[in-house]
Design an enzyme around this catalytic site. Structure first.
Site, PDB file in Angstrom:
ATOM      1  N   HIS A  33       0.860  -0.504  -0.382  1.00  0.00           N
ATOM      2  CA  HIS A  33      -0.013  -0.002   0.336  1.00  0.00           C
ATOM      3  C   HIS A  33       0.830   1.301  -0.160  1.00  0.00           C
ATOM      4  CE1 HIS A  33      -2.998   2.605   1.320  1.00  0.00           C
ATOM      5  NE2 HIS A  33      -2.510   3.040   2.111  1.00  0.00           N
ATOM      6  N   CYS A 113      -4.778   2.346  -4.226  1.00  0.00           N
ATOM      7  CA  CYS A 113      -3.608   2.697  -3.861  1.00  0.00           C
ATOM      8  C   CYS A 113      -2.550   3.452  -4.979  1.00  0.00           C
ATOM      9  CB  CYS A 113      -4.284   2.435  -2.637  1.00  0.00           C
ATOM     10  SG  CYS A 113      -2.676   1.058  -2.780  1.00  0.00           S
TER      11      CYS A 113
END
Length: 443
Positions: A33, A113
């Site tokens: 992430h 993301c």
């Protein structure tokens, strides 16, 4: 000039690095992430665009921080860019005529993301985030285990907008059972779930926002990011689309499936797939640069140079063009054309012995082999450490797993090795294999 940083988080807390090869057959170092830090703020994408003070998101402190250079843009310009992106990528901006299809596709074909972070970094500095982060989805999803876990991971990372009923999340245990080792799969899945579901900070109006990590498409909204995308992929396919284009919506699921089937696998072969909505961000500028006159338009690139173009929603032609591009980028070895029926007839199935050997005899031979070696990689493990692992960890487990005599129906209740046993065995195996490799190279 303002510095731009890339924050990288591993949502598996190191379990992917340790256990991915056993579960997927690939070495996957993390479930990544990312977020971008600039102008004293950390910006990341999830169910919308969220902003927190650096290091204050619900993921805690980053595992790695990359210096992405400096930006000459001012903060107001960047805020305008984010605002335009925010206006388009919110759940309440979906046309009701195709809302059901959009809900199904948001987890995969819209931003994730990492693609959002890559786009922001490209807009700010002209750089792109490391390829091992951007192409993780295609690499992971190309494995049977990754495909089995995809619905669960998507559900964990997809959060409903206010007023939208939440979808039920698939059972992690059901997905884990599709893996070669359900216990290990469940460990990774639980670690990712705990990170994804962690309570976010609520102070100062900051809100929780996390979305799917498994989207293999690169969403691009500006020319700089597009140039970086072409530079980082030997073969690349660009899909110029518009939200108001019905043929685009027809061909989009086909393009998505192709990105999964033909995307980068194992970090080596495959194409990069990009989607450019000409109505988002600086998409119009990008469309003008490449002389896009109609949507959908597909462009095919090899080593950064355009080699072909296709207009319209012809699924068969699109597949043909992608296959041709990959053939040009990765031509088959000449030996594949040779007829070798005897070799091709050989079975590739694993050889499985029906009867377990006498483990004490096997251990004695291994210990004798270790004692006979004149060179040994003590940096990995000493001889005594390897022998202790074999006799104190591996041998008791094997005897418990394969008792002699074998009781009736024992094969249905065999215990699985724990991560500690597998890691100890891997280290011992690496140490024992080192002398063989060293002797081979010295011949």
């Amino acid at each position: 000039m303002a510095p731009v940083k890339l924050y990288v988080y591993d949502l598996s807390n190191g379990l992917a690095r340790q256990l991915s090869r056993q579960l997927t057959g690939r070495q996957i170092d993390g479930i990544w992430h990312t977020s971008v830090v600039v102008f004293g703020k950390e910006i990341f994408y999830g169910q919308g665009i969220s902003i927190t003070p650096p290091g204050r998101s619900h993921h805690g402190q980053p595992l790695q921080v990359f210096d992405m250079g400096e930006t000459s843009l001012d903060e107001d310009t960047f805020n305008e860019y984010l605002q335009e992106m925010r206006d388009h990528y919110t759940a309440d901006k979906v046309s009701t005529s195709f809302i059901d299809r959009k809900i199904r596709s948001n987890a995969r074909t819209e931003f994730n993301c990492n693609s959002f972070t890559d786009d922001c970094v490209g807009f700010l500095t002209g750089q792109n985030i490391p390829a091992f982060i951007k192409d993780l989805p295609s690499d992971f999803l190309s494995t049977p285990f990754g495909a089995a876990l995809r619905p669960t991971i998507d559900s964990m990372f997809r959060r409903p907008s206010p007023g939208t009923p939440s979808a039920s999340m698939p059972s992690p245990s059901a997905a884990a059972n599709a893996s070669p080792d359900p216990q290990l799969a469940a460990s990774i899945l639980q670690a990712v779930a705990s990170q994804a579901q962690a309570a976010p900070p609520q102070a100062n109006g900051y809100v929780q926002a996390t979305n799917s990590l498994t989207g293999p498409l690169h969403m691009i909204t500006n020319p700089t990011s597009f140039r970086a995308f072409l530079k980082s992929h030997r073969a690349a396919v660009a899909f110029f689309t518009s939200e108001t284009c019905p043929p685009c919506r027809m061909i989009e699921p086909i393009f998505e499936r192709l990105s999964e089937e033909k995307g980068l696998h194992d970090g080596r072969t495959g194409a990069g797939f990009a989607k450019i909505d000409i109505d988002v961000g600086m998409g119009r500028n990008l469309a003008e640069e490449w002389r896009i006159r109609a949507t959908p338009t597909f462009m095919f690139f090899l080593d950064g140079k355009k080699v072909d173009e296709m207009k319209g929603a012809d699924a068969n032609e699109l597949r043909t063009q992608v296959d041709l591009l990959l053939f040009q980028a990765y031509p088959p070895h000449p030996h594949t054309a040779i007829s070798l029926p005897a070799v091709q007839a050989l079975s590739l199935n694993a050889i499985i012995f029906a009867q377990a050997p006498v483990f004490d005899t096997v251990l004695a031979k291994q210990q004798s082999f270790i004692d006979d070696q004149t060179s040994w990689p003590s940096s990995i493990q000493t001889k005594d450490q390897v022998k202790d692992t074999l006799s104190g960890v591996v041998l008791p487990y094997l005897k418990a797993r394969f008792p002699s005599p074998v009781p009736d129906k024992s094969t249905k209740n065999l215990s699985s090795a724990t991560p500690a046993i597998l890691i100890a065995w891997a280290q011992a195996t690496a140490a024992m294999a080192w002398p063989c490799r060293s002797n081979r190279y010295s011949l």
